[in-house]
Design an enzyme around this catalytic site. Sequence first.
Site, mmCIF file in Angstrom:
data_model
loop_
_atom_site.group_PDB
_atom_site.id
_atom_site.type_symbol
_atom_site.label_atom_id
_atom_site.label_comp_id
_atom_site.label_asym_id
_atom_site.label_seq_id
_atom_site.Cartn_x
_atom_site.Cartn_y
_atom_site.Cartn_z
ATOM 1 N N TYR A 29 -5.514 0.170 9.951
ATOM 2 C CA TYR A 29 -5.845 1.171 8.930
ATOM 3 C C TYR A 29 -7.010 2.089 9.299
ATOM 4 O O TYR A 29 -7.316 3.011 8.547
ATOM 5 C CB TYR A 29 -6.125 0.469 7.588
ATOM 6 C CG TYR A 29 -4.923 -0.311 7.085
ATOM 7 C CD1 TYR A 29 -3.729 0.338 6.787
ATOM 8 C CD2 TYR A 29 -4.968 -1.702 6.951
ATOM 9 C CE1 TYR A 29 -2.616 -0.374 6.343
ATOM 10 C CE2 TYR A 29 -3.861 -2.419 6.509
ATOM 11 C CZ TYR A 29 -2.683 -1.746 6.214
ATOM 12 O OH TYR A 29 -1.583 -2.444 5.777
ATOM 13 N N HIS A 106 1.205 6.760 3.350
ATOM 14 C CA HIS A 106 0.789 5.496 3.978
ATOM 15 C C HIS A 106 -0.008 5.822 5.223
ATOM 16 O O HIS A 106 0.380 6.702 6.002
ATOM 17 C CB HIS A 106 1.998 4.641 4.368
ATOM 18 C CG HIS A 106 2.833 4.277 3.188
ATOM 19 N ND1 HIS A 106 2.443 3.309 2.281
ATOM 20 C CD2 HIS A 106 3.998 4.781 2.730
ATOM 21 C CE1 HIS A 106 3.352 3.230 1.321
ATOM 22 N NE2 HIS A 106 4.304 4.123 1.562
HETATM 23 C C1 DQA Z 1 -0.044 0.832 3.375
HETATM 24 C C2 DQA Z 1 1.139 0.053 3.974
HETATM 25 C C3 DQA Z 1 1.522 -1.101 3.077
HETATM 26 O O1 DQA Z 1 2.626 -1.813 3.635
HETATM 27 C C4 DQA Z 1 0.359 -2.063 2.941
HETATM 28 O O2 DQA Z 1 0.677 -3.117 2.055
HETATM 29 C C5 DQA Z 1 -0.899 -1.388 2.524
HETATM 30 C C6 DQA Z 1 -1.224 -0.081 3.093
HETATM 31 C C7 DQA Z 1 -0.542 1.934 4.331
HETATM 32 O O3 DQA Z 1 -1.283 2.795 3.858
HETATM 33 O O4 DQA Z 1 -0.234 1.923 5.511
HETATM 34 O O5 DQA Z 1 -1.703 -1.942 1.799
HETATM 35 O O6 DQA Z 1 0.383 1.458 2.188
#
Ligand code: DQA
Length: 154
Positions: A29, A106
Amino acid sequence: MNNEKKMHNVLVIHGPSLNMLGLREPNIYGNTRLDDINTELKKLGKTIGICVETFQSNSESAIIGALQKNLEKISGLLINAAAFTHTSIAIRDALLLHTVPIIEVHLSNIYKRESFRHKSLIADIATGQLSGFGVNSYYLGLRAMADILNTPDS
Ligand code: DQA
């Protein structure tokens, strides 16, 4: 002639554990904190005619509450529902209350990850999805929203 640009109100919703960005799995992330993303979104918004409000919660109920509270107050929605993306019919239903454009965001590319992340319960009711561009998924999403809102008859 009035050259003043109309400001649009856009709500950005961040789901569970996104308050931990910077600390949470930085290899997936990244290192940017949520506060910094929100500050950047507001700054960018000002330059493209969007007044950005942000909301984060770890609770499905609170996200649904925010969606209900903002009904008819906003021109667009940007949502990273995080894990709820893959599980929450309730958030999907609350999004369906809205007739404004919805952009799904995402940080990671959910299609390159575990198979349980490949299914989004939001994708088919969203105008579009940005997945895999890190923090740029939010910024590109906001720019796309401005384009949509500034296109007549959108
Ligand atoms: C997310 C991807 C999701 O699968 C995960 O549960 C997240 C973050 C992303 O920003 O990549 O919490 O939404």
